[in-house]
Motif scaffolding. Structure first.
Motif, PDB file in Angstrom:
ATOM      1  N   ALA A 131       0.828  -1.209   0.000  1.00 28.65           N
ATOM      2  CA  ALA A 131       0.000   0.000   0.000  1.00 28.65           C
ATOM      3  C   ALA A 131       0.861   1.258   0.000  1.00 28.65           C
ATOM      4  CB  ALA A 131      -0.927   0.000   1.212  1.00 28.65           C
ATOM      5  N   ARG A 132       0.342   2.307  -0.621  1.00 23.62           N
ATOM      6  CA  ARG A 132       1.046   3.584  -0.716  1.00 23.62           C
ATOM      7  C   ARG A 132       0.118   4.722  -0.311  1.00 23.62           C
ATOM      8  NH1 ARG A 132       4.003   3.103  -6.666  1.00 23.62           N
ATOM      9  NH2 ARG A 132       5.281   1.254  -6.202  1.00 23.62           N
ATOM     10  N   ASP A 152       2.664   3.427   7.115  1.00 19.85           N
ATOM     11  CA  ASP A 152       3.501   2.920   8.205  1.00 19.85           C
ATOM     12  C   ASP A 152       3.527   3.907   9.367  1.00 19.85           C
ATOM     13  OD1 ASP A 152       4.633   0.400   7.084  1.00 19.85           O
ATOM     14  OD2 ASP A 152       5.386   1.778   5.554  1.00 19.85           O
ATOM     15  N   PRO A 153       2.391   4.104  10.058  1.00 22.52           N
ATOM     16  CA  PRO A 153       2.371   5.081  11.148  1.00 22.52           C
ATOM     17  C   PRO A 153       3.087   4.608  12.401  1.00 22.52           C
ATOM     18  CG  PRO A 153       0.272   3.960  11.013  1.00 22.52           C
ATOM     19  CD  PRO A 153       1.072   3.509   9.830  1.00 22.52           C
ATOM     20  N   GLU A 154       3.355   3.307  12.497  1.00 18.04           N
ATOM     21  CA  GLU A 154       4.039   2.746  13.656  1.00 18.04           C
ATOM     22  C   GLU A 154       5.283   2.000  13.183  1.00 18.04           C
ATOM     23  OE1 GLU A 154       1.469   0.329  15.961  1.00 18.04           O
ATOM     24  OE2 GLU A 154       0.166   1.980  16.562  1.00 18.04           O
ATOM     25  N   GLY A 161       7.207  -7.341   8.159  1.00 17.76           N
ATOM     26  CA  GLY A 161       6.607  -6.379   7.255  1.00 17.76           C
ATOM     27  C   GLY A 161       5.098  -6.329   7.258  1.00 17.76           C
ATOM     28  N   VAL A 162       4.457  -7.126   8.109  1.00 18.87           N
ATOM     29  CA  VAL A 162       2.996  -7.074   8.183  1.00 18.87           C
ATOM     30  C   VAL A 162       2.565  -5.720   8.740  1.00 18.87           C
ATOM     31  CG1 VAL A 162       0.936  -8.035   9.281  1.00 18.87           C
ATOM     32  CG2 VAL A 162       2.764  -9.562   8.490  1.00 18.87           C
ATOM     33  N   ARG A 163       1.677  -5.056   8.031  1.00 17.93           N
ATOM     34  CA  ARG A 163       1.187  -3.751   8.475  1.00 17.93           C
ATOM     35  C   ARG A 163      -0.069  -3.953   9.314  1.00 17.93           C
ATOM     36  NH1 ARG A 163       2.514  -0.778   2.742  1.00 17.93           N
ATOM     37  NH2 ARG A 163       4.415   0.260   3.435  1.00 17.93           N
ATOM     38  N   LEU A 164       0.027  -3.620  10.592  1.00 17.67           N
ATOM     39  CA  LEU A 164      -1.109  -3.786  11.491  1.00 17.67           C
ATOM     40  C   LEU A 164      -2.035  -2.578  11.437  1.00 17.67           C
ATOM     41  CD1 LEU A 164       0.685  -5.289  14.612  1.00 17.67           C
ATOM     42  CD2 LEU A 164      -0.462  -6.487  12.738  1.00 17.67           C
ATOM     43  N   TYR A 165      -1.471  -1.403  11.147  1.00 16.50           N
ATOM     44  CA  TYR A 165      -2.255  -0.169  11.097  1.00 16.50           C
ATOM     45  C   TYR A 165      -1.821   0.662   9.894  1.00 16.50           C
ATOM     46  CZ  TYR A 165      -3.602  -1.130  15.929  1.00 16.50           C
ATOM     47  OH  TYR A 165      -4.097  -1.723  17.069  1.00 16.50           O
ATOM     48  N   GLY A 188     -10.095  14.592  10.178  1.00 14.87           N
ATOM     49  CA  GLY A 188     -10.616  13.294   9.759  1.00 14.87           C
ATOM     50  C   GLY A 188      -9.554  12.227   9.609  1.00 14.87           C
ATOM     51  N   VAL A 189      -8.373  12.476  10.196  1.00 15.71           N
ATOM     52  CA  VAL A 189      -7.251  11.540  10.070  1.00 15.71           C
ATOM     53  C   VAL A 189      -7.150  10.686  11.333  1.00 15.71           C
ATOM     54  CG1 VAL A 189      -4.750  11.316   9.827  1.00 15.71           C
ATOM     55  CG2 VAL A 189      -5.994  13.069   8.530  1.00 15.71           C
ATOM     56  N   LEU A 190      -7.045   9.382  11.152  1.00 13.05           N
ATOM     57  CA  LEU A 190      -6.917   8.482  12.295  1.00 13.05           C
ATOM     58  C   LEU A 190      -6.185   7.215  11.872  1.00 13.05           C
ATOM     59  CD1 LEU A 190     -10.344   6.714  12.923  1.00 13.05           C
ATOM     60  CD2 LEU A 190      -9.888   8.107  10.912  1.00 13.05           C
ATOM     61  N   ASP A 191      -5.654   6.505  12.874  1.00 12.73           N
ATOM     62  CA  ASP A 191      -4.995   5.233  12.620  1.00 12.73           C
ATOM     63  C   ASP A 191      -6.040   4.127  12.650  1.00 12.73           C
ATOM     64  OD1 ASP A 191      -2.687   6.644  12.518  1.00 12.73           O
ATOM     65  OD2 ASP A 191      -1.794   5.812  14.341  1.00 12.73           O
ATOM     66  N   LEU A 192      -6.026   3.276  11.631  1.00 15.92           N
ATOM     67  CA  LEU A 192      -7.021   2.219  11.490  1.00 15.92           C
ATOM     68  C   LEU A 192      -6.334   0.864  11.411  1.00 15.92           C
ATOM     69  CD1 LEU A 192      -9.198   3.945   8.758  1.00 15.92           C
ATOM     70  CD2 LEU A 192      -9.859   3.613  11.150  1.00 15.92           C
ATOM     71  N   SER A 193      -6.906  -0.122  12.077  1.00 18.63           N
ATOM     72  CA  SER A 193      -6.387  -1.483  12.006  1.00 18.63           C
ATOM     73  C   SER A 193      -6.655  -2.065  10.626  1.00 18.63           C
ATOM     74  CB  SER A 193      -7.047  -2.361  13.071  1.00 18.63           C
ATOM     75  OG  SER A 193      -6.737  -3.731  12.847  1.00 18.63           O
ATOM     76  N   THR A 194      -5.642  -2.640  10.028  1.00 18.37           N
ATOM     77  CA  THR A 194      -5.835  -3.254   8.714  1.00 18.37           C
ATOM     78  C   THR A 194      -6.747  -4.473   8.787  1.00 18.37           C
ATOM     79  OG1 THR A 194      -3.782  -4.531   9.001  1.00 18.37           O
ATOM     80  CG2 THR A 194      -3.626  -2.435   7.810  1.00 18.37           C
TER      81      THR A 194
END
Length: 204
Positions: A131-132, A152-154, A161-165, A188-194
Motif C-alpha cells: 500500500a502507498r 507505516d504510522p508505527e 513487514g505485516v502492516r497492522l495499522y 478526519g485523520v486516524l490510525d485504522l487497524s488493517t
C-alpha cells in the motif's frame, strides 16, 4: 514462495469466475471483480453493487471454493456446518476433555477450515504490504471509505513487514454526515487497524 507472514500474490487473469454473479458463504449476492492466487489458493475480490452501509459491505474477499451461482453449489458446501463443528471441538480441546479421535478430528478440521476462513485476511495482508499514500480503503462493517495518508504510522513490530495499522483520512462525506468524527479526529485523520479494512483496488 511465501516471504515471512505475507503471502505471494498473482492475479489470475483467466479465472472462470471473473465477471460472474455469485453468492458468498453467507448468501450475500456479489460480482467477482478480480481473482488472486494467494500461495496456491484462489481468492476472489467481490463487490456487491449496492450502496455501502453498515449492513452491506461494498468490497470483500472470499475463497472461490465458497462461492455459488444460480446453477452451481459451492465446492465446499458444508463449510458453515464444519466451522460450527470446529468451534464445538475447540471447546472440548480447550477444557482438556478431548479423546484422541476428537483431537485428530479437530486438527483435520482446523487445517481445512483455515484454508478457507483465512483466505480473505491473507489476501488483504498481502495487498496492504504494498500500500502507498493515496490508496483508498473500505472500512468493513462501517460503510465508509478513506484514503491512506501514511501506510507505516508505527514502527515495524517485527512481524516480517505485516502492516497492522495505516493512517488514513476519512472521506469528506462521512465527516459531514457524522460531525463527531471530525471533532474526535482533527482533519478526519486516524490510525485504522488493517484487520478492519479492505483495499478498494479502484473497483469501488
Amino acid at each position: 514462495m511465501r516471504t515471512g507472514l505475507i503471502a505471494t500474490l498473482t492475479v489470475v487473469d483467466d479465472s472462470p469466475w471473473l465477471g460472474k454473479s455469485v453468492s458468498d458463504h453467507l448468501g450475500r449476492p456479489a460480482s467477482v471483480r478480480r481473482v488472486y492466487d494467494v500461495d496456491g489458493e484462489h481468492v476472489a475480490v467481490l463487490t456487491s453493487g449496492l450502496p455501502a452501509s453498515e449492513e452491506n459491505d461494498a468490497i470483500w474477499g472470499e475463497h472461490v471454493g465458497l462461492l455459488s451461482t444460480e446453477t452451481d453449489a459451492p465446492a465446499f458446501p458444508d463449510f458453515l456446518a464444519q466451522r460450527d463443528q470446529l468451534a464445538d471441538l475447540e471447546q472440548t480441546v480447550f477444557y482438556g476433555d478431548a479423546t484422541e479421535d476428537a483431537l485428530r478430528r479437530y486438527r483435520a478440521l482446523a487445517d481445512t477450515i483455515g484454508r478457507y476462513q483465512g483466505a480473505e485476511s491473507r489476501l488483504s495482508r498481502a495487498l496492504f504490504s504494498t500500500a502507498r499514500p493515496g490508496d483508498r480503503v473500505y472500512l468493513t462493517g462501517k460503510g465508509m471509505f478513506a484514503a491512506i495518508v501514511d501506510p507505516d504510522p508505527e514502527p515495524d513490530p517485527g512481524l516480517d513487514g505485516v502492516r497492522l495499522y495505516v493512517r488514513a483520512r476519512l472521506d469528506e462525506i462521512h465527516l459531514c454526515e457524522e460531525p463527531h468524527l471530525r471533532r474526535a479526529h482533527p482533519g478526519g485523520v486516524l490510525d485504522l487497524s488493517t484487520l478492519l479494512l479492505f483495499p478498494t483496488l479502484g473497483l469501488v
